[in-house]
Scaffold this motif. Structure first.
Motif, PDB file in Angstrom:
ATOM      1  N   UNK A 174      -2.167  -9.723   5.046  1.00 38.12           N
ATOM      2  CA  UNK A 174      -2.016  -8.595   5.767  1.00 38.12           C
ATOM      3  C   UNK A 174      -0.873  -7.458   5.582  1.00 38.12           C
ATOM      4  N   UNK A 175      -0.925  -6.407   5.857  1.00 42.05           N
ATOM      5  CA  UNK A 175      -0.086  -5.517   5.816  1.00 42.05           C
ATOM      6  C   UNK A 175       1.202  -5.679   6.839  1.00 42.05           C
ATOM      7  N   UNK A 176       2.406  -5.703   6.565  1.00 41.04           N
ATOM      8  CA  UNK A 176       3.625  -5.950   7.363  1.00 41.04           C
ATOM      9  C   UNK A 176       4.260  -4.398   7.136  1.00 41.04           C
ATOM     10  N   UNK A 177       3.739  -3.511   8.144  1.00 39.17           N
ATOM     11  CA  UNK A 177       4.396  -2.245   8.031  1.00 39.17           C
ATOM     12  C   UNK A 177       6.003  -1.992   8.154  1.00 39.17           C
ATOM     13  N   UNK A 178       6.433  -1.482   7.057  1.00 45.12           N
ATOM     14  CA  UNK A 178       7.922  -0.962   7.043  1.00 45.12           C
ATOM     15  C   UNK A 178       8.381   0.033   7.984  1.00 45.12           C
ATOM     16  N   UNK A 179       7.724   0.846   8.549  1.00 46.71           N
ATOM     17  CA  UNK A 179       7.978   2.035   9.164  1.00 46.71           C
ATOM     18  C   UNK A 179       8.749   3.180   8.284  1.00 46.71           C
ATOM     19  N   UNK A 180       8.619   2.954   7.061  1.00 43.59           N
ATOM     20  CA  UNK A 180       9.325   4.029   6.089  1.00 43.59           C
ATOM     21  C   UNK A 180       8.588   5.365   6.217  1.00 43.59           C
ATOM     22  N   UNK A 181       9.377   6.541   6.095  1.00 44.64           N
ATOM     23  CA  UNK A 181       8.886   7.795   6.577  1.00 44.64           C
ATOM     24  C   UNK A 181       8.445   8.444   5.337  1.00 44.64           C
ATOM     25  N   UNK A 182       7.598   9.370   5.323  1.00 45.09           N
ATOM     26  CA  UNK A 182       7.243  10.130   4.347  1.00 45.09           C
ATOM     27  C   UNK A 182       7.970  11.581   4.031  1.00 45.09           C
ATOM     28  N   UNK A 183       8.011  11.758   2.690  1.00 49.82           N
ATOM     29  CA  UNK A 183       9.093  13.105   2.562  1.00 49.82           C
ATOM     30  C   UNK A 183       8.136  13.857   1.657  1.00 49.82           C
ATOM     31  N   UNK A 184       8.445  15.365   1.698  1.00 52.68           N
ATOM     32  CA  UNK A 184       7.667  16.408   0.864  1.00 52.68           C
ATOM     33  C   UNK A 184       8.179  16.378  -0.700  1.00 52.68           C
ATOM     34  N   UNK A 185       7.411  16.498  -1.478  1.00 48.00           N
ATOM     35  CA  UNK A 185       7.793  16.120  -2.924  1.00 48.00           C
ATOM     36  C   UNK A 185       8.180  17.444  -3.789  1.00 48.00           C
ATOM     37  N   UNK A 186       7.917  18.474  -3.287  1.00 49.20           N
ATOM     38  CA  UNK A 186       8.100  19.754  -4.052  1.00 49.20           C
ATOM     39  C   UNK A 186       9.565  20.262  -4.374  1.00 49.20           C
ATOM     40  N   UNK A 187      10.506  19.371  -3.537  1.00 46.62           N
ATOM     41  CA  UNK A 187      11.939  19.709  -3.820  1.00 46.62           C
ATOM     42  C   UNK A 187      12.717  18.380  -4.185  1.00 46.62           C
ATOM     43  N   UNK A 188      12.152  17.310  -4.544  1.00 45.70           N
ATOM     44  CA  UNK A 188      12.802  16.078  -4.800  1.00 45.70           C
ATOM     45  C   UNK A 188      13.643  15.843  -6.184  1.00 45.70           C
ATOM     46  N   UNK A 189      12.810  16.739  -7.219  1.00 44.04           N
ATOM     47  CA  UNK A 189      13.395  16.386  -8.497  1.00 44.04           C
ATOM     48  C   UNK A 189      12.962  17.804  -9.528  1.00 44.04           C
ATOM     49  N   UNK A 190      13.739  18.367 -10.265  1.00 42.66           N
ATOM     50  CA  UNK A 190      13.386  19.240 -11.065  1.00 42.66           C
ATOM     51  C   UNK A 190      12.207  19.029 -12.219  1.00 42.66           C
ATOM     52  N   UNK A 191      12.000  17.683 -12.340  1.00 43.29           N
ATOM     53  CA  UNK A 191      11.173  17.257 -13.273  1.00 43.29           C
ATOM     54  C   UNK A 191       9.738  16.763 -12.647  1.00 43.29           C
ATOM     55  N   UNK A 192       9.621  17.099 -11.209  1.00 42.88           N
ATOM     56  CA  UNK A 192       8.295  16.870 -10.683  1.00 42.88           C
ATOM     57  C   UNK A 192       7.701  18.143  -9.948  1.00 42.88           C
ATOM     58  N   UNK A 193       6.690  18.504 -10.314  1.00 43.19           N
ATOM     59  CA  UNK A 193       6.123  19.704  -9.511  1.00 43.19           C
ATOM     60  C   UNK A 193       5.062  19.387  -8.901  1.00 43.19           C
ATOM     61  N   UNK A 194       4.447  20.027  -7.968  1.00 45.94           N
ATOM     62  CA  UNK A 194       3.342  19.647  -7.012  1.00 45.94           C
ATOM     63  C   UNK A 194       2.238  20.710  -7.162  1.00 45.94           C
ATOM     64  N   UNK A 195       0.898  20.419  -7.606  1.00 42.75           N
ATOM     65  CA  UNK A 195      -0.078  21.379  -7.729  1.00 42.75           C
ATOM     66  C   UNK A 195      -1.211  20.428  -6.571  1.00 42.75           C
ATOM     67  N   UNK A 196      -1.122  20.936  -5.261  1.00 43.20           N
ATOM     68  CA  UNK A 196      -2.180  20.259  -4.350  1.00 43.20           C
ATOM     69  C   UNK A 196      -3.552  20.351  -4.655  1.00 43.20           C
ATOM     70  N   UNK A 197      -4.094  19.697  -5.364  1.00 41.20           N
ATOM     71  CA  UNK A 197      -5.430  19.935  -6.122  1.00 41.20           C
ATOM     72  C   UNK A 197      -6.478  20.100  -4.844  1.00 41.20           C
ATOM     73  N   UNK A 198      -6.428  19.311  -3.735  1.00 39.00           N
ATOM     74  CA  UNK A 198      -7.619  19.415  -2.734  1.00 39.00           C
ATOM     75  C   UNK A 198      -7.446  20.646  -2.013  1.00 39.00           C
ATOM     76  N   UNK A 199      -5.976  21.240  -1.754  1.00 42.59           N
ATOM     77  CA  UNK A 199      -5.942  22.388  -1.099  1.00 42.59           C
ATOM     78  C   UNK A 199      -6.542  23.714  -2.042  1.00 42.59           C
ATOM     79  N   UNK A 200      -6.171  23.501  -3.095  1.00 39.10           N
ATOM     80  CA  UNK A 200      -6.621  24.603  -3.982  1.00 39.10           C
ATOM     81  C   UNK A 200      -8.337  24.498  -4.014  1.00 39.10           C
ATOM     82  N   UNK A 201      -8.856  23.572  -4.029  1.00 38.54           N
ATOM     83  CA  UNK A 201     -10.315  23.188  -4.018  1.00 38.54           C
ATOM     84  C   UNK A 201     -10.998  23.664  -2.541  1.00 38.54           C
TER      85      UNK A 201
END
Length: 237
Positions: free
Chosen positions: A20-47
């Motif tokens: 069973x899942x034991x939820x850790x309560x960890x937050x989510x963060x946006x990805x577009x600014x976390x690293x210069x080697x990671x870019x975001x192309x939100x496929x479903x938004x563009x579709x």
């Protein structure tokens, strides 16, 4: 990029016992600014999917591992995130869209349709203890880009054919030069993600998970990311 070993045969047995899942309560963060080697192309938004976000989000621990994977890429390459956390609304649209595609192809038996659907699109649910992978913020769809654009992975994102299987190009008996290039590109993505702690869904070369129920089955671990139904519940700006 040719030094990575073959992709091993490893499948997620969905019939296996999952702790069973034991939820850790960890937050989510946006990805577009976390690293210069990671870019975001939100496929479903563009579709144009209703409810799709202009940003991609993952749990903090998943994002940290994604940075590790990106930093291990050869110089000049970067990761392109196509999807992270996915709302129930988007998941339901994807599921029904693929269902209608199968019907249009001539599928008529509902049991067989459901079986085929399960190979590529998780059934939408609002049960946060048995969530679809992307509802947790622990699943990411991605590819690799170089100076001349996205690397050739053999199929488009969300291609629901046998060619999308992660090991498809490993199993060709007489691969062409182009097949070998695609195979090596998939090997690169696979190994940098696995080395960073992710698991791969074997039917989709682009799909990786950490901390989810699928990840737990493949690693004999404990899932610690449950579902997130509303974006405002967990997000950190």
């Amino acid at each position: 990029m040719n030094n990575y070993p073959l992709i091993p045969a490893k499948h997620d047995d969905r019939t296996a016992y999952t702790p069973p899942v034991v939820e850790c309560g960890e937050a989510m963060i946006p990805l577009s600014t976390i690293s210069p080697r990671i870019t975001v192309y939100p496929a479903y938004y563009h579709l144009g999917y209703p409810g799709a976000q202009t940003e991609a989000y993952l749990r903090k621990g998943v994002a940290d591992r994604l940075i590790l994977a990106a930093d291990s890429l050869p110089t000049g390459l970067q990761l392109v995130v196509l999807d992270g956390w996915r709302s129930h609304e988007v998941q339901a649209s994807l599921y029904e869209g693929f269902r209608q595609d199968l019907i249009a192809q001539g599928w008529t038996d509902e049991e067989e349709i459901t079986k085929e659907l399960s190979k590529f699109v998780a059934k939408p649910t609002t049960d946060i203890l048995i969530p679809s992978p992307h509802l947790t913020g622990g699943a990411v769809d991605l590819t690799i880009a170089g100076p001349e654009g996205w690397l050739d992975m053999g199929t488009d994102f969300d291609d629901f054919t046998e060619k999308a299987l992660t090991r498809h190009f490993e199993e060709l008996s007489a691969p062409s030069e182009k097949d070998i290039e695609i195979r090596n590109n998939r090997r690169l993505l696979y190994h940098i993600m696995i080395d960073a702690g992710f698991t791969n869904y074997s039917n989709e070369w682009w799909h990786y998970e950490y901390g989810t129920r699928s990840w737990a089955r493949q690693t004999n671990g404990q899932p610690f990311y449950g579902g997130i139904l509303e974006m405002n519940e967990k997000i950190v700006e």
